[in-house]
Design an enzyme around this catalytic site. Structure first.
Site, short mmCIF file in Angstrom:
data_model
loop_
_atom_site.label_atom_id
_atom_site.label_comp_id
_atom_site.label_asym_id
_atom_site.label_seq_id
_atom_site.Cartn_x
_atom_site.Cartn_y
_atom_site.Cartn_z
N LYS A 175 42.38 -39.56 37.47
CA LYS A 175 41.58 -38.49 37.36
C LYS A 175 40.54 -38.72 38.18
O LYS A 175 39.61 -38.98 38.99
CB LYS A 175 40.76 -39.26 36.36
CG LYS A 175 40.07 -37.67 35.62
CD LYS A 175 38.14 -39.38 34.91
CE LYS A 175 37.00 -38.74 35.21
NZ LYS A 175 37.07 -37.18 35.83
N VAL A 232 27.52 -46.95 38.20
CA VAL A 232 28.78 -46.35 37.80
C VAL A 232 30.23 -46.93 38.06
O VAL A 232 30.43 -47.42 37.68
CB VAL A 232 29.74 -44.92 38.02
CG1 VAL A 232 30.92 -44.31 37.53
CG2 VAL A 232 28.75 -44.02 37.36
N GLY A 233 30.28 -47.10 38.96
CA GLY A 233 30.53 -48.68 39.81
C GLY A 233 30.93 -50.21 38.73
O GLY A 233 31.71 -50.72 38.99
N GLU A 250 34.17 -47.59 45.61
CA GLU A 250 33.34 -47.47 47.54
C GLU A 250 32.44 -46.68 46.29
O GLU A 250 32.91 -46.11 46.09
CB GLU A 250 34.84 -46.65 47.42
CG GLU A 250 34.72 -46.81 49.12
CD GLU A 250 34.60 -47.66 49.61
OE1 GLU A 250 33.73 -48.19 50.03
OE2 GLU A 250 35.63 -48.65 50.12
N CYS A 284 29.25 -40.79 51.56
CA CYS A 284 28.45 -41.78 50.75
C CYS A 284 27.92 -42.19 52.45
O CYS A 284 27.71 -43.17 52.55
CB CYS A 284 29.70 -42.76 51.00
SG CYS A 284 31.15 -41.87 49.49
N GLU A 385 20.08 -43.60 47.73
CA GLU A 385 21.40 -42.81 47.90
C GLU A 385 20.83 -41.54 47.51
O GLU A 385 20.35 -41.28 46.23
CB GLU A 385 22.06 -43.46 47.28
CG GLU A 385 23.43 -42.54 47.67
CD GLU A 385 24.84 -42.40 47.65
OE1 GLU A 385 24.94 -42.93 46.42
OE2 GLU A 385 25.49 -42.31 48.15
C1 UN1 Z 1 33.34 -40.70 51.67
O1 UN1 Z 1 32.37 -40.16 52.24
O2 UN1 Z 1 33.15 -41.19 50.48
O3 UN1 Z 1 33.70 -41.17 58.09
C2 UN1 Z 1 34.34 -40.45 52.30
C3 UN1 Z 1 33.65 -40.02 56.94
C4 UN1 Z 1 35.11 -39.55 55.85
C5 UN1 Z 1 35.04 -40.12 54.63
C6 UN1 Z 1 33.55 -40.24 53.55
N1 UN1 Z 1 36.26 -39.32 56.78
O4 UN1 Z 1 32.54 -39.34 56.49
#
Ligand code: UN1
Length: 494
Positions: A175, A232-233, A250, A284, A385
């Site tokens: 999904k 959500v996690g 993650e 992230c 965040e």
């Molecule tokens: C993400 O933001 O969930 O290191 C992944 C990085 C990328 C992956 C980011 N190669 O910023």
């Protein structure tokens, strides 16, 4: 004309049972409707899981090197279509072409790694405590993997999960985020063309609360791999506990770049610009805090402000654009709210701080790259965040204080330290609570063959990437072969 896409279930492209659809729009021009997708629900998920469950019985028996050969073909096809995939991605989620090409490349790297892993997937042989007895531990497929992915890396993140899942012999119900359904569909088309059999990969489009929840709660789904927010996690973890699913999460980040008084400031400047405003801050791993030593604070901040003002906002398809739009209106609202929170907390806006107007920007979700200065470490903008182009700057007196401030959030994904002093560097490597620490490089830029993930509320202890993700997608089978021809009792006859 807008193209209409479908779900893929058991090798057939089909509409949602309800017949409902949703639109996929271009964040650089919201009037631009790119395509429509099925708005699925639990009924569609049930069918996809049935198909994946049935396909598992054959797929688990395909030799891992053969599964790897298909993934090698997938890598080749992604390479051949790289430009087209990158353009599709820029159109539906906004980040600039340079970065969407990188996103596709990360998927290609992951495909070739998976292909090679097909000839490894090492187990262990271990001496037995008894004579004429052979002990080994083998890696087995698990079953049906529910893969739920975000829109910020619409190609790389699905490949991080789907390729190892398939290589290990699992089947998949996928999904993708409803902001990036087209990139996800392109990936699934490639998998099918490369020879993944019917039912082994299924894609079900739609929202998280309908489709995502149905996957997580389904008793026939054995494992869940999710990338998204920590809130959500947590819900996924709770729901999945009811059926004892294995779950890899993650989640969020509040990553800091530390700049010490001995740092090469030009290098640190390039690092923070790329880390904070690349992908419009929607990673992230994005740098959302800059922790600067007081001795270089004023100088570095004026360098940073000057360079930030020069960043060019625009459509990511335009090669001269540095920063694309945010993905949707909701993100703009969140970012704007945080800037207002910052103002209410007494933070100084050094650059930006509002939606961007002007030529070619009026119809898109553009927000000015924003720098908040003199932020106190405990303020909300310093610990929560934001997921947008907002950087909070904090002043410190020492490496110890810098590390304490870097650790003062509930997240722990990435971190960066700019210093020429090896002692500072190793102290940071040891003491920063994060899954990833960069020395003299920005907080973004993880490589596909290295473990990726974080500590604290960034995850639940698993890692994607590299060799580590194969641990998650396989299960150990311990085997004892006794060729002594008699009963041998462990712990007793030794
Ligand atoms: C993400 O933001 O969930 O290191 C992944 C990085 C990328 C992956 C980011 N190669 O910023």
């Amino acid at each position: 004309m807008t193209k209409t896409y479908k779900n893929l279930i058991n090798g057939k492209w089909i509409d949602a049972k309800s017949g409902k659809t949703f639109e996929n729009r271009n964040p650089a021009d919201w009037d631009d409707i790119l395509s429509t997708f099925p708005l699925s629900d639990k009924t569609d998920v049930d069918e996809a899981v049935r198909s994946a469950r049935a396909a598992f019985e054959k797929w688990r028996l395909v030799p891992a090197p053969s599964r790897g050969n298909i993934l090698r073909k997938v890598g080749d096809m992604m390479s051949a279509r790289k430009e087209d995939l990158a353009r599709t991605m820029t159109k539906e989620m906004g980040k600039v072409l340079l970065e969407t090409r990188g996103d596709v490349q990360e998927g290609i790297d992951t495909a070739y790694y998976a292909a090679a892993e097909g000839r490894r997937l090492f187990g262990h042989t271990v001496p037995s405590e008894l004579p004429n007895k052979f002990n080994m531990a083998l890696r087995m497929p698990i079953g049906v993997a529910g893969i739920i992915t975000p829109w910020n890396f619409p190609m790389a993140i699905p490949t991080w999960k789907i390729f190892p899942a398939l290589l290990c012999g699992n089947t998949v119900v996928f999904k993708p985020a409803s902001d990036t359904p087209e990139t996800a569909t392109r990936l699934v088309e490639i998998l099918i063309e490369a020879g993944v059999p019917d039912g082994v990969i299924n894609i079900v489009h739609g929202g998280g609360s309908a489709v995502g929840t149905a996957i997580v709660e389904h008793p026939e789904v054995d494992l869940i791999s999710f990338t998204g927010s920590s809130s959500v996690g947590k819900k996924i973890s709770e729901a999945a506990a009811k059926t004892l699913k294995r779950v890899s999460l993650e989640l969020g980040g509040k990553n800091a770049q530390i700049v010490m008084d001995d740092a090469k400031l030009d290098l640190a400047l390039e690092g923070v610009l790329w880390g904070a405003f690349g992908t419009t801050g929607q990673r992230c791993t994005a740098t959302s805090r800059l922790i600067v030593h007081e001795k270089v604070y004023d100088k570095f901040l004026s360098m940073l402000a000057e360079s930030t003002k020069k960043l060019r906002l625009g459509d990511g398809l335009n090669e001269t654009t540095d920063v694309g739009p945010l993905v949707n209106e909701g993100q703009v609202r969140t970012v704007d709210q945080y800037v207002k929170i910052g103002i209410a907390e007494g933070e100084k806006i050094l650059v930006g701080g509002k939606r961007a107007g002007g030529d070619g920007l009026a119809k898109g979700w553009f927000y000015e790259p924003t720098i908040l200065g003199d932020v106190r470490p405990q303020m909300r903008v310093a610990v929560e965040e934001i997921f947008g182009p907002v950087l909070s700057v904090i002043k410190v007196k020492s490496i110890e204080e810098a590390i304490t401030v870097a650790n003062a959030t509930r997240y722990g994904l990435s971190s960066a330290v700019y210093t020429q002093d090896i002692n500072n560097a190793y102290q940071a490597i040891r003491d920063i609570k994060a899954g990833i620490t960069y020395i003299n490089a920005p907080t973004i830029g993880a490589e596909a063959h290295m473990p990726f993930g974080g500590v604290k509320e960034t995850g639940n202890g698993h890692r994607e990437g590299g060799w580590t993700v194969y641990e998650f997608f396989s299960e150990w089978k311990t085997v004892y072969v006794d060729y002594s021809g008699r009963l041998q009792r462990a712990q007793i006859d030794t």
